[in-house]
Structures are given as structure tokens and as C-alpha cells.
Scaffold this active site. Sequence first.
Site, PDB file in Angstrom:
ATOM      1  N   GLU A   1     -17.342   4.282 -17.210  1.00  0.00           N
ATOM      2  CA  GLU A   1     -18.050   4.457 -18.472  1.00  0.00           C
ATOM      3  C   GLU A   1     -19.380   5.177 -18.288  1.00  0.00           C
ATOM      4  OE1 GLU A   1     -15.543   0.694 -18.916  1.00  0.00           O
ATOM      5  OE2 GLU A   1     -16.645   1.741 -17.349  1.00  0.00           O
TER       6      GLU A   1
ATOM      7  N   SER B   1      -5.471   1.078 -17.003  1.00  0.00           N
ATOM      8  CA  SER B   1      -6.841   0.586 -16.905  1.00  0.00           C
ATOM      9  C   SER B   1      -7.480   0.548 -18.287  1.00  0.00           C
ATOM     10  CB  SER B   1      -7.678   1.482 -15.990  1.00  0.00           C
ATOM     11  OG  SER B   1      -9.041   1.119 -16.061  1.00  0.00           O
ATOM     12  N   SER B   2      -7.999  -0.605 -18.667  1.00  0.00           N
ATOM     13  CA  SER B   2      -8.623  -0.747 -19.986  1.00  0.00           C
ATOM     14  C   SER B   2      -9.945  -0.004 -20.076  1.00  0.00           C
ATOM     15  CB  SER B   2      -8.838  -2.228 -20.305  1.00  0.00           C
ATOM     16  OG  SER B   2      -9.695  -2.826 -19.338  1.00  0.00           O
TER      17      SER B   2
ATOM     18  N   ASP C   1       0.806  -1.217   0.000  1.00  0.00           N
ATOM     19  CA  ASP C   1       0.000   0.000   0.000  1.00  0.00           C
ATOM     20  C   ASP C   1       0.838   1.266   0.000  1.00  0.00           C
ATOM     21  OD1 ASP C   1      -2.208  -1.573  -0.056  1.00  0.00           O
ATOM     22  OD2 ASP C   1      -2.869  -1.154   1.999  1.00  0.00           O
TER      23      ASP C   1
ATOM     24  N   LEU D   1     -10.902   8.708  -8.683  1.00  0.00           N
ATOM     25  CA  LEU D   1     -11.875   7.617  -8.706  1.00  0.00           C
ATOM     26  C   LEU D   1     -11.182   6.341  -8.238  1.00  0.00           C
ATOM     27  CD1 LEU D   1     -14.775   6.784  -9.485  1.00  0.00           C
ATOM     28  CD2 LEU D   1     -13.915   6.206 -11.756  1.00  0.00           C
ATOM     29  N   PRO D   2     -11.440   5.905  -7.015  1.00  0.00           N
ATOM     30  CA  PRO D   2     -10.712   4.748  -6.468  1.00  0.00           C
ATOM     31  C   PRO D   2     -11.110   3.439  -7.129  1.00  0.00           C
ATOM     32  CG  PRO D   2     -12.462   5.410  -4.977  1.00  0.00           C
ATOM     33  CD  PRO D   2     -12.424   6.442  -6.068  1.00  0.00           C
ATOM     34  N   HIS D   3     -10.167   2.524  -7.162  1.00  0.00           N
ATOM     35  CA  HIS D   3     -10.417   1.183  -7.668  1.00  0.00           C
ATOM     36  C   HIS D   3     -11.103   0.363  -6.565  1.00  0.00           C
ATOM     37  CE1 HIS D   3      -9.618  -2.879  -9.174  1.00  0.00           C
ATOM     38  NE2 HIS D   3      -9.391  -2.325 -10.348  1.00  0.00           N
TER      39      HIS D   3
END
Length: 312
Positions: A247, A266-267, A205, A225-227
Site C-alpha cells: 500500500e 492477496s487482500s 517450496d 514483491l516477496p511475501h
Amino acid sequence: MNLIICCTALQVLIAEKIIEIHPNEPFFGVMLSTVKNAKFDFYQARLEKKCQQFFTMQQHSERIQLLKEILYLKSTFGGKQFNKVFLANINELEIQFLLSAIKFNELNTFDDGTANIVKSSLFYKEENIGLNRKLINLFLGNKYSLEKLKNLSKTHYTIYKDFSNIIENTTYLDLISSNKVANIDTENGKAINILLGQPIFEREDEKNIALAEKVIKKFDIDLYLPHPREKYKLNNVEYINTDLILEDYIFQEFSYKKCRVYTYFSSAVINILNKSPNIEVAALRVAVDNPAYIETYELFEKLGINIIDIRE
């Protein structure tokens, strides 16, 4: 009735488009997942509203629990008949057992992210099935494998235009409706800088935090924008609190204002690329040795995404 199976929020977006192009056909929706959180619950509820019947189950990897879940799926779906089946995770053991328990006339597949177009993904590799898996398949009656389902698929619905896929016969789906895209005066006004969170370093982390803080400062990041997998918290940036995935969020919030989205690899950014003059995308190249990540950068380059090298 048709059967449609989803395992992720992105798959729900694709499933909604598939249901839209079959307007007079009822759907039985299935939502399977390994996680439970507010974002997942939000998209699960969205899919349920589109379906006449619905089933959901949380999956587990422990062997005894896995066997219980397989038996539960077989008893729940055993003998059911469907016209068309739509699914993405053709490699999933529990989904293969579900398919083995039902009867259907036609199988169709759809994308599970860039795993469908990145050649190093598991969809392009030969399955390595161990003895335990073979015994489970034999005694519990799994009739399918990844290769069998690939060969059985009639049509593959994809969100990646002009890319070869795991199934040769593809139909393109545009995730972004035209009424979500608006033009603005892109010469005026400051773009909002957004960073997509991504825990690159597993179980480290502090390294993830240090990298994010460096990027936030260097690129003047406004929003973060957190994962979903992030366990850490950043203190020097405003978080985006939403149940929406990128999206959906980006076109809800930035239809009439400019933004610049920064990612590592990130795709998700592929799905918003060139959809609106309001939205810019940039990838930050970091030092990684994972072949899948490296291949994602190569894919970004082919798509013309601006890649900024931040390796030291």
C-alpha cells in the site's frame, strides 16, 4: 491519554489515520508481534514517532513463555488509565489480558485486513475455549472475550467502504492520501508488471517456485514483491527490495507511471483498487480448497477485480 495497539504493518497504516483524526489527543502506542524483521521494525518505528509513549513486545506461542508474557503485560500496564482504546486483534489472548489490567472510558476497534468482512473468518465464529484457556482466564484475571469486545466497541474504523463489518457502527478511513495520486497519460508507455509473492503451498517450496516461474513467464513480470513468509528464492525475476508494504510502496514508486499488479488472492490489492488510473489490478485464480481463499476470490468478483483463471 489514548491507547492504540497494533500487531501488523497494515494496522500501523490504519493507526496513523486514527491518530490524525484525533490531533489534540496524546497516544500511548503498543506494538505486539510474533515476528521480527526489517519491514516490521520499519513500521514499528513509524508508529513510535506518532506516540507520546510507546511499548513493544514480541509474542511467543509456547505455553510457559505465553504465561510469562501475560504476567509481564499485567505488571507493566496494571492500574494505568486511558480515555480511549483502539485495537484490531480483539481475539488475541495477550491483548485481552492487557485490557483487563487497565481502566478505560471507551473502546474502539479497527480492521485486521479482510478478516473483518469475510464471513468465514474467526471474527464471525463462536470462540471455542478449552479447559486450559478457561483456567488461565480465571486465575490470571481475563475479563474479556471476542464477543464481549465486539459488543463493547463504540466505533469500528474500516478501510472497506460499503461492506458489513464485525461492528455495525463503522467509520471509513481512506489509506491513500489524495496528494499521493497523480494522473498520467495512460495511453502511452508500457505498464510495469508486478507479481505479489504468496507461498500458497505450505511446506512445498518447489510447487511455489514452479507456480511463480510459470506466472512470471506467462505475464511478462518485471518486478517481484516477496511475501514475508517466503523461504525460497526465484532466479528469473528482479526483486523489489523495500521495507514498505504494498500500500505504501505502490504509491511511492508509481505516482507518475503505470503498473499492473498481479496477485493470487492477496487482500492487499483491495487497498489500492480504483485509487489511481496509473494502477491496474489482476487476480490469478489457482486451484485451492481453503474456504477463506475461495471466499476472497468471491470478494474480488464483487469488487470488479479482473480474475484470470490459470488452473490446469
